[in-house]
Design a protein around this motif. Structure first.
Motif, short mmCIF file in Angstrom:
data_model
loop_
_atom_site.label_atom_id
_atom_site.label_comp_id
_atom_site.label_asym_id
_atom_site.label_seq_id
_atom_site.Cartn_x
_atom_site.Cartn_y
_atom_site.Cartn_z
N GLU A 105 0.84 -1.20 0.00
CA GLU A 105 0.00 0.00 0.00
C GLU A 105 0.87 1.25 0.00
O GLU A 105 0.64 2.19 -0.78
N ASP A 106 1.89 1.28 0.85
CA ASP A 106 2.77 2.45 0.93
C ASP A 106 3.49 2.68 -0.39
O ASP A 106 3.64 3.83 -0.83
N LEU A 107 3.96 1.61 -1.03
CA LEU A 107 4.63 1.75 -2.32
C LEU A 107 3.66 2.32 -3.37
O LEU A 107 4.02 3.22 -4.13
N THR A 108 2.46 1.80 -3.40
CA THR A 108 1.46 2.28 -4.36
C THR A 108 1.19 3.77 -4.14
O THR A 108 1.19 4.56 -5.10
N GLU B 4 -5.97 4.46 -0.65
CA GLU B 4 -5.85 5.15 0.64
C GLU B 4 -6.89 4.64 1.63
O GLU B 4 -6.61 4.55 2.82
N ASP B 5 -8.07 4.29 1.12
CA ASP B 5 -9.14 3.79 1.98
C ASP B 5 -8.76 2.44 2.57
O ASP B 5 -8.88 2.22 3.76
N LYS B 6 -8.30 1.52 1.71
CA LYS B 6 -7.87 0.19 2.17
C LYS B 6 -7.32 -0.61 1.00
O LYS B 6 -7.86 -0.55 -0.10
N TYR B 7 -6.26 -1.36 1.26
CA TYR B 7 -5.66 -2.25 0.27
C TYR B 7 -5.88 -3.67 0.80
O TYR B 7 -5.05 -4.23 1.48
#
Length: 177
Positions: free
Chosen positions: A114-117, A131-134
């Motif tokens: 998620e952080d990389l994306t 940002e909401d959820k991965y």
């Protein structure tokens, strides 16, 4: 132009009494979700010329199910550095990807994926969903306007797909009480 696809491992089992987190297997819902994602990747004709994956049991089992759905098995490069890696560590792995690979699949864990994306991609509706959820077994695919992986940098990629299992089958969404 390079294409990077990130896949978070499918839902794992907390009921299995393993001694290490690394050894946790998938649960039944995770297996179904991973196979469905594999079928969807095939239907969209996603092609990969390099795969980098964490060797954690839940990632290995996720890929087994994805390949069952995809209809053919692709062999990853197993890299322990992917196990629970931060977004910054994953970016270092992106920078080291083989230059002859144009479409890479990386399979690993959150919060790193998620952080990389979020680090690589530009603002937009799909990014807001990240940002909401991965969630588990979710695919994020982005294009990067680069010739070499070492050129990948923050806020340069375009997120072109964010596919959650629940988007394909609502029963694969969060459990409801």
């Amino acid at each position: 132009m390079k294409t990077l696809t990130l896949l978070r491992h499918a839902k794992s089992s907390w009921d299995d009494p393993v001694s290490r987190d690394f050894d946790r297997p998938l649960n039944a819902k995770g297996r179904r979700a991973a196979a469905m994602i594999g079928r969807h990747l095939k239907s969209l004709d996603f092609q990969f010329d390099h795969i980098l994956a964490s060797p954690a049991v839940r990632v290995m089992e996720t890929l087994d199910e994805v390949w069952n759905g995809y209809g053919r098995r692709l062999e990853p490069v197993w890299d322990k550095a992917m196990y629970l890696a931060s977004g910054a560590s994953l970016l270092d792995l992106v920078h080291a990807l083989p230059e002859n690979a144009d479409h890479v699949l990386m399979v690993g864990h959150n919060p790193g994926l998620e952080d990389l994306t979020l680090d690589l991609t530009l603002d937009g509706e799909l990014r807001e969903r990240v940002e909401d959820k991965y969630p588990t077994a979710t695919i994020a695919q982005m294009t990067l306007p680069i010739a070499r992986w070492a050129e990948a940098q923050s806020n340069s990629a375009t997120l072109i797909a964010f596919i959650r299992p629940r988007d394909l089958d609502p029963t694969l969404g969060p459990d409801t009480p």
